[in-house]
Design a protein around this motif. Sequence first.
Motif, mmCIF file in Angstrom:
data_model
loop_
_atom_site.group_PDB
_atom_site.id
_atom_site.type_symbol
_atom_site.label_atom_id
_atom_site.label_comp_id
_atom_site.label_asym_id
_atom_site.label_seq_id
_atom_site.Cartn_x
_atom_site.Cartn_y
_atom_site.Cartn_z
ATOM 1 N N GLU A 19 -47.855 -9.932 15.465
ATOM 2 C CA GLU A 19 -47.899 -8.484 15.288
ATOM 3 C C GLU A 19 -46.583 -7.635 15.093
ATOM 4 O OE1 GLU A 19 -51.895 -6.460 15.791
ATOM 5 O OE2 GLU A 19 -51.944 -7.901 17.575
ATOM 6 N N LEU A 55 -47.215 -6.085 12.020
ATOM 7 C CA LEU A 55 -47.819 -4.912 12.341
ATOM 8 C C LEU A 55 -48.455 -4.190 11.209
ATOM 9 C CD1 LEU A 55 -45.700 -3.131 15.022
ATOM 10 C CD2 LEU A 55 -47.871 -3.711 15.337
ATOM 11 N N ARG A 92 -46.718 -5.446 18.728
ATOM 12 C CA ARG A 92 -48.159 -4.725 19.194
ATOM 13 C C ARG A 92 -48.285 -4.742 20.720
ATOM 14 N NH1 ARG A 92 -51.586 -2.053 17.026
ATOM 15 N NH2 ARG A 92 -51.509 -3.008 14.895
#
Length: 164
Positions: free
Chosen positions: A9, A42, A68
């Motif tokens: 992420e 993301l 993240r």
Amino acid sequence: MLAILLLPEFSELEAALALEAARHLEYPAYTVAKGRKGTPALGGSVWTPTYAFPAAPPPKALLIPGARRPSRMAQDATYVAFVEEVWEGLEAVFVGFNAHLFLSEVGRLPSRVAARGEVAQALARQGFQLTDGPFHREAKVYTTLGGLSLLRALEDWAQKAIEL
């Protein structure tokens, strides 16, 4: 070579900026992750890294885009081992918008950093000193506010303007 470490992420913007900056500098760059399967970003895209850790050529510079939950990846021995393996050979390390938290967990974040928002608050609670400006260099580590400030840090390192 510039290696871009893809944490799960990760920020596509920061990774793409680094790849494009390297292209303009005519500096070889690649993405690297724990494995060669797709790494989610993301924004919802999935990137296939150029190399998995064991096969990656030794980089001269490392860029860690924000992600993240970057500090969580510091609990994964594979990520930590990669950073430890390449650390001594690195001329520069660039830290995205919250990747400070990853480097902090692995014990490689310098005492003075450029950071903002929640990241700055978390680092201040841990005893790190915050600096003004879009980036701060201490030894080989460039901490940044993320986004376009990564580009400014890359320009400082390359001693050359990067026109995108």
